[in-house]
Motif scaffolding. Sequence first.
Motif, mmCIF file in Angstrom:
data_model
loop_
_atom_site.group_PDB
_atom_site.id
_atom_site.type_symbol
_atom_site.label_atom_id
_atom_site.label_comp_id
_atom_site.label_asym_id
_atom_site.label_seq_id
_atom_site.Cartn_x
_atom_site.Cartn_y
_atom_site.Cartn_z
ATOM 1 N N ASN A 48 0.640 -1.257 -0.317
ATOM 2 C CA ASN A 48 0.062 -0.452 0.195
ATOM 3 C C ASN A 48 0.904 1.583 -0.206
ATOM 4 O O ASN A 48 0.732 2.513 -0.927
ATOM 5 N N LEU A 49 1.898 1.240 0.434
ATOM 6 C CA LEU A 49 3.252 2.589 0.616
ATOM 7 C C LEU A 49 3.596 2.431 -0.078
ATOM 8 O O LEU A 49 3.163 4.099 -1.124
ATOM 9 N N LYS A 50 4.198 1.092 -1.221
ATOM 10 C CA LYS A 50 4.482 1.526 -2.676
ATOM 11 C C LYS A 50 3.908 2.201 -3.386
ATOM 12 O O LYS A 50 3.715 3.023 -4.052
ATOM 13 N N SER A 51 2.493 1.736 -2.993
ATOM 14 C CA SER A 51 1.078 2.189 -4.315
ATOM 15 C C SER A 51 1.238 3.509 -4.084
ATOM 16 O O SER A 51 0.903 4.925 -5.195
ATOM 17 N N ALA A 52 0.420 4.270 -2.625
ATOM 18 C CA ALA A 52 0.809 5.366 -2.622
ATOM 19 C C ALA A 52 1.723 6.544 -2.646
ATOM 20 O O ALA A 52 2.072 7.253 -3.468
ATOM 21 N N VAL A 53 2.961 5.793 -2.957
ATOM 22 C CA VAL A 53 4.081 6.305 -3.417
ATOM 23 C C VAL A 53 4.470 6.919 -5.202
ATOM 24 O O VAL A 53 4.333 7.608 -5.873
ATOM 25 N N ASN A 54 3.948 5.775 -5.412
ATOM 26 C CA ASN A 54 3.407 5.765 -7.390
ATOM 27 C C ASN A 54 2.308 6.435 -7.555
ATOM 28 O O ASN A 54 2.873 7.174 -8.140
ATOM 29 N N ASN A 275 12.506 -0.459 6.186
ATOM 30 C CA ASN A 275 12.512 -0.915 6.555
ATOM 31 C C ASN A 275 10.890 -1.014 7.195
ATOM 32 O O ASN A 275 10.806 -1.470 8.852
ATOM 33 N N ALA A 276 10.337 -2.532 6.339
ATOM 34 C CA ALA A 276 8.941 -2.823 6.591
ATOM 35 C C ALA A 276 9.281 -3.984 7.556
ATOM 36 O O ALA A 276 8.302 -3.722 8.172
ATOM 37 N N SER A 277 10.607 -4.412 8.360
ATOM 38 C CA SER A 277 10.029 -5.138 9.275
ATOM 39 C C SER A 277 10.164 -4.341 10.601
ATOM 40 O O SER A 277 9.990 -5.948 11.082
ATOM 41 N N THR A 278 10.012 -3.554 10.688
ATOM 42 C CA THR A 278 10.085 -2.998 12.141
ATOM 43 C C THR A 278 8.715 -2.145 11.682
ATOM 44 O O THR A 278 8.180 -1.206 12.524
ATOM 45 N N GLN A 279 7.570 -1.997 10.910
ATOM 46 C CA GLN A 279 6.827 -1.488 10.973
ATOM 47 C C GLN A 279 5.642 -2.513 11.091
ATOM 48 O O GLN A 279 5.479 -3.859 11.411
ATOM 49 N N THR A 280 4.750 -1.572 11.321
ATOM 50 C CA THR A 280 3.057 -2.212 11.789
ATOM 51 C C THR A 280 2.381 -1.772 10.815
ATOM 52 O O THR A 280 2.316 -0.613 10.373
ATOM 53 N N ASP A 281 1.195 -2.714 10.940
ATOM 54 C CA ASP A 281 0.018 -1.946 9.800
ATOM 55 C C ASP A 281 -0.241 -1.022 10.546
ATOM 56 O O ASP A 281 -1.581 0.374 9.502
#
Length: 391
Positions: A48-54, A275-281
């Motif tokens: 979702n983050l990647k899509s928003a950046v796009n 830093n995807a591994s340190t992020q929560t939904d």
Amino acid sequence: MKKSQILAALALAFALGVVAPVAGTYAEEGIMPLVDTGTTTNAATTDNLKSAVNYVTSDATYQAFAALAEAKAAATAAGVKDVATANTALTTALADFDNATITGGTTVTALTANTSNLKSAVGANYDKYVELVSAMDADAAKIGSQAAIDGVAVAMQALGYTFNPAKNDKGEYTEAFDDVKTAAEGVIDGDDKTKDYSVYEAAVKAVSDAEVTAKAFGNYQKALQNSKLGLTKAQAKTVNEANTIAALNGVTPADAANWNAVITKIDAINTAIKNASTQTDAARYDLLANATTGLLKLMQTATDNDDLTYEQLISAAPTDPEQPDNKPEDNDNNGDKDDSKDPSAPGTGIVGSSEGNAATTVSMVAGLATALTALGAGVVAYRSARRSSEK
């Protein structure tokens, strides 16, 4: 319902669900993978983050403000001199050379002219003096005294001097770096055919500063000339006639604060992606949909579009589909040279490319073919099942 009918229905459903991917900042080889749209309440995925950046980075106005922010940072960085200051250093250095040409004024034009004038005044050995000054300014603690001394020796020899610092039986230099530098300066100062080392050092550094200034000024001015920034006529005139970085720095587009907030948020989101591994939904969702500081709210404000939805933000869809680049594709050897790129692709996308558009088109064609094939199979299966039930 018979098994054959169920299979046919499933095939038809899957076929009709085929969608074409969208190329963007996080596209891989021009094709954006399908993403989880985040149906869980108050939760978002890395996709979702990647899509928003796009979605945001394909916006032409965002690109204009992002380029401006980068150019402004480079032009106002510590150590970058303004035009008049850099030009004064050039003219001061030029005064040490007999019969040197000096262009008057404090404009960018004068800066460029005097840069060339000073190089010519130093003469054919200008590049060799650049190497010597660089060697003399080397960080011996970082590269080691042996390498630092060797740099000075090589540069002096390139200038035609016999310069060989003392070595021991192991081939190692035995003198201190500072002593070697002092010796090199003495050799040049003692040469009746040349100026003192300090003169060449001042010339080289003045030219270096002038070239940095000219590049920074040029990039800054060009970034401010982008029509997407929405400058007033008075501001545009100032940009076109300005001859100082300070003058350019005083030109602020009306929506700069809003778009800078978006740029800052995109930077934060890119950090979260890395830093995807340190992020929560929940944390990812907050970056996108916080009521006041989320990317959605910031984009609504920057674009003056309160109707922008969260679903649109994470769709990765181009934000300017009405702006094709209108560049003809390469000849496909079928005699038709009028093919044009997919008009749905953003004409100014950061990562969009001819390869990406081609890949997207191929994907669309492949999806359509799959859908039609499955539809045909479904119809055949349905008719077969109906005939068998009538018997």
